[in-house]
Design an enzyme around this catalytic site. Structure first.
Site, mmCIF file in Angstrom:
data_model
loop_
_atom_site.group_PDB
_atom_site.id
_atom_site.type_symbol
_atom_site.label_atom_id
_atom_site.label_comp_id
_atom_site.label_asym_id
_atom_site.label_seq_id
_atom_site.Cartn_x
_atom_site.Cartn_y
_atom_site.Cartn_z
ATOM 1 N NE ARG A 173 29.032 52.954 -21.849
ATOM 2 C CZ ARG A 173 28.936 52.535 -23.113
ATOM 3 N NH1 ARG A 173 29.812 52.909 -24.032
ATOM 4 N NH2 ARG A 173 27.941 51.774 -23.488
ATOM 5 C CB SER A 291 25.125 50.455 -16.730
ATOM 6 O OG SER A 291 24.155 50.095 -17.677
ATOM 7 C CD GLU A 402 28.612 53.407 -17.525
ATOM 8 O OE1 GLU A 402 28.454 52.195 -17.706
ATOM 9 O OE2 GLU A 402 27.939 54.273 -18.090
HETATM 10 C C1 LIG Z 1 18.575 55.978 -16.837
HETATM 11 C C2 LIG Z 1 19.971 56.117 -17.377
HETATM 12 C C3 LIG Z 1 20.330 55.444 -18.538
HETATM 13 C C4 LIG Z 1 21.633 55.559 -19.068
HETATM 14 N N1 LIG Z 1 21.959 54.872 -20.195
HETATM 15 C C5 LIG Z 1 23.202 54.987 -20.714
HETATM 16 C C6 LIG Z 1 23.563 54.276 -21.909
HETATM 17 O O1 LIG Z 1 22.759 53.562 -22.502
HETATM 18 N N2 LIG Z 1 24.830 54.424 -22.381
HETATM 19 C C7 LIG Z 1 25.731 55.218 -21.760
HETATM 20 O O2 LIG Z 1 26.861 55.307 -22.260
HETATM 21 N N3 LIG Z 1 25.420 55.912 -20.634
HETATM 22 C C8 LIG Z 1 24.188 55.813 -20.098
HETATM 23 N N4 LIG Z 1 23.861 56.493 -18.953
HETATM 24 C C9 LIG Z 1 24.880 57.319 -18.267
HETATM 25 C C10 LIG Z 1 24.798 58.834 -18.584
HETATM 26 O O3 LIG Z 1 23.530 59.185 -19.056
HETATM 27 C C11 LIG Z 1 25.858 59.257 -19.595
HETATM 28 O O4 LIG Z 1 27.134 58.958 -19.109
HETATM 29 C C12 LIG Z 1 25.773 60.761 -19.910
HETATM 30 O O5 LIG Z 1 26.627 61.072 -20.981
HETATM 31 C C13 LIG Z 1 26.133 61.643 -18.725
HETATM 32 O O6 LIG Z 1 25.833 62.962 -19.099
HETATM 33 P P1 LIG Z 1 25.574 64.073 -18.020
HETATM 34 O O7 LIG Z 1 25.483 65.367 -18.731
HETATM 35 O O8 LIG Z 1 24.416 63.715 -17.187
HETATM 36 O O9 LIG Z 1 26.927 63.991 -17.179
HETATM 37 P P2 LIG Z 1 27.122 64.387 -15.649
HETATM 38 O O10 LIG Z 1 26.639 63.273 -14.792
HETATM 39 O O11 LIG Z 1 26.567 65.729 -15.388
HETATM 40 O O12 LIG Z 1 28.730 64.428 -15.578
HETATM 41 C C14 LIG Z 1 29.477 63.249 -15.754
HETATM 42 C C15 LIG Z 1 30.973 63.621 -15.860
HETATM 43 O O13 LIG Z 1 31.173 64.386 -17.048
HETATM 44 C C16 LIG Z 1 31.769 65.651 -16.711
HETATM 45 N N5 LIG Z 1 31.210 66.671 -17.601
HETATM 46 C C17 LIG Z 1 29.921 67.039 -17.745
HETATM 47 N N6 LIG Z 1 29.826 68.024 -18.661
HETATM 48 C C18 LIG Z 1 31.088 68.295 -19.073
HETATM 49 C C19 LIG Z 1 31.663 69.224 -19.973
HETATM 50 N N7 LIG Z 1 30.914 70.104 -20.639
HETATM 51 N N8 LIG Z 1 33.003 69.208 -20.143
HETATM 52 C C20 LIG Z 1 33.787 68.341 -19.463
HETATM 53 N N9 LIG Z 1 33.303 67.453 -18.580
HETATM 54 C C21 LIG Z 1 31.976 67.431 -18.397
HETATM 55 C C22 LIG Z 1 31.372 65.899 -15.271
HETATM 56 O O14 LIG Z 1 32.262 66.811 -14.657
HETATM 57 C C23 LIG Z 1 31.467 64.497 -14.707
HETATM 58 O O15 LIG Z 1 32.797 64.177 -14.415
HETATM 59 C C24 LIG Z 1 22.574 56.387 -18.402
HETATM 60 C C25 LIG Z 1 22.194 57.064 -17.235
HETATM 61 C C26 LIG Z 1 20.913 56.935 -16.723
HETATM 62 C C27 LIG Z 1 20.518 57.686 -15.480
#
Ligand SMILES: Cc1cc2nc3c(=O)[nH]c(=O)nc-3n(C[C@H](O)[C@H](O)[C@H](O)COP(=O)(O)OP(=O)(O)OC[C@H]3O[C@@H](n4cnc5c(N)ncnc54)[C@H](O)[C@@H]3O)c2cc1C
Length: 407
Positions: A173, A291, A402
């Site tokens: 992560r 998580s 996380e």
């Molecule tokens: C139901 C559920 C299940 C999940 N399961 C998993 C799993 O199995 N494994 C896992 O690893 N994670 C999991 N996650 C966590 C999450 O889905 C991941 O971390 C995902 O990659 C976040 O993506 P996002 O676009 O929603 O990020 P956001 O929440 O929109 O942003 C997260 C961070 O990334 C930055 N960011 C976003 N886009 C960019 C970009 N283009 N450039 C630079 N920085 C950027 C943001 O500024 C912020 O700091 C889960 C979440 C949920 C709600």
């Protein structure tokens, strides 16, 4: 398709944009549709010293209910380009995806094309751009193993940069991109022109596109025991990508570790996902950030003294030396916080304090802190803090959240 927001609602709240549906109003919300627009928006915010938050699916963020005085940018580009076959006769394929593409739409596309590499990451919410910041992982796969390079806007250098896999420092992560989010501010200029650069809550590098190398294959390897069990095969068996994806999605559904499709009825989510599953009633177990705590890694000595009976796997300590990884879910449960746990509500929630808080553990997954409806940042943070204290008292481990916590 959801309607576009009415002309009277000029900006959304973070509650409109995040999977946990918490967070205050946003001063300015920009949805660029070209690479130049993304860069211009980021450049303008940085030049003005305005707080900047890049948002993807909002699935890894817990944001305060207070107003966010800054710019929130959601890249609307979702292009996918099969750029070329990899050199040599490996049969691999090189694919570039725009940062704004929905992650699970992208996984579904690779599976349908017969490209092996990320099928185990089916069902993870969010965007392509954020997937490399966090190095998402599940069911025996991590995105890092398929990433060749990242194209990003370097906010410090004011230039587009190409960062190869070897310079991304992927870990559990973790990535070099994520590390820049927490860099100490750099002071630029003197006197009136003096400006402190601070990247948080987004990294110094804004991901514009990610390039992957996939194997051309209709089959993938079943990489984890739990998945193997669900498929009725041995770990390491080769199986159809579509079967692996279906099994992952069905395991995730039993744990409610999928996003709640009802979120796409919100007009502010329009245009962010192509394949939207049919939505039924809102499912509060899915109103989470996934998580909430990272699985901790401790020294062998710590594990011997305090982790009797806990799951233990090889891990890597922050200083790079070998350590013991354990399960945050196990620690939480064994510290007395079981599925469905909720603290009593505070006076503001309920006059006599007898009503439970609006934040609680998912009823099917100990590691998901959820919004049961109307929860605030403080409700979730109070629950997280209580769990941290309980685990620290019992196991002398301070659990690390996380999600990106924006206060
Ligand atoms: C139901 C559920 C299940 C999940 N399961 C998993 C799993 O199995 N494994 C896992 O690893 N994670 C999991 N996650 C966590 C999450 O889905 C991941 O971390 C995902 O990659 C976040 O993506 P996002 O676009 O929603 O990020 P956001 O929440 O929109 O942003 C997260 C961070 O990334 C930055 N960011 C976003 N886009 C960019 C970009 N283009 N450039 C630079 N920085 C950027 C943001 O500024 C912020 O700091 C889960 C979440 C949920 C709600």
């Amino acid at each position: 398709m959801p309607a576009t927001p009415s002309a009277f609602e000029t900006t959304p709240t973070f509650a409109d944009l995040t999977t946990i549906r918490i967070g205050g109003p946003i001063d300015e919300f920009v949805r660029p549709e070209t690479r130049d627009e993304v860069i211009d928006t980021v450049r303008r915010a940085d030049a003005q010293g305005t707080r900047l938050c890049i948002i993807g699916g909002g699935s890894n963020m817990l944001v305060s209910d207070a107003p966010f005085h800054g710019v929130v940018v959601r890249d609307m580009r979702d292009g996918i380009r099969v750029s070329r076959s990899a050199p040599g006769d490996s049969g691999d394929v090189i694919v570039e995806a725009d940062a704004g593409a929905n992650w699970d739409d992208f996984v579904a596309w690779t599976v349908s094309e017969g490209y092996e590499g990320i099928e185990g990451l089916s069902g993870i919410p969010g965007s392509v751009g954020a997937s490399v910041v966090q190095n998402i992982g599940a069911y025996g796969q991590e995105v890092a193993s398929s990433v060749l390079s990242v194209t990003a806007w370097d906010r410090q250098a004011g230039a587009i940069v190409e960062i190869g896999h070897d310079n991304l420092a992927f870990g559990y992560r973790f990535s070099a991109l994520k590390a820049t989010m927490y860099e100490t501010p750099e002071v630029q200029g003197t006197g009136e022109g003096r400006r402190e650069t601070r990247w948080f809550p987004s990294p110094r590098y804004v991901v514009l596109a990610v390039t992957y190398r996939f194997r051309r294959s209709r089959q993938g390897t079943v990489g984890m025991g739990q998945l193997a069990k669900a498929l009725g095969v041995e770990k390491g068996t080769r199986m159809d990508l579509t079967d692996i994806r279906a099994a992952v999605l069905s395991i995730r559904a039993t744990k409610d570790m999928l996003e709640d499709p009802t979120r796409y009825a919100n007009p502010w989510m329009a245009g962010t996902k192509r394949e939207i599953p049919e939505a039924g009633e809102p499912n509060h177990n899915r109103w989470s950030c996934g998580s909430f705590f990272i699985n901790p890694v401790v020294t062998a000595e710590h594990a011997r003294r305090y982790l009797d009976g806990a799951p233990q796997y090889p891990g890597v300590l922050p200083d790079g030396t070998p350590g013991v990884k354990t399960s945050a879910a196990w620690l939480i449960d064994h510290a007395g916080f079981h599925k469905g746990f909720r603290l009593p509500g505070v006076a503001a929630d309920s006059a006599d304090g007898a009503e439970p808080s609006s934040a609680g553990l998912s009823t099917v997954h100990t590691l998901a802190l959820t919004n049961r409806g109307g929860a605030t940042f403080d409700d979730v943070w109070r629950l997280a803090s209580c769990i941290r204290r309980g685990v620290d008292d019992a196991y002398h481990i301070d659990l690390v959240p996380e999600p990106v916590v924006i206060r």
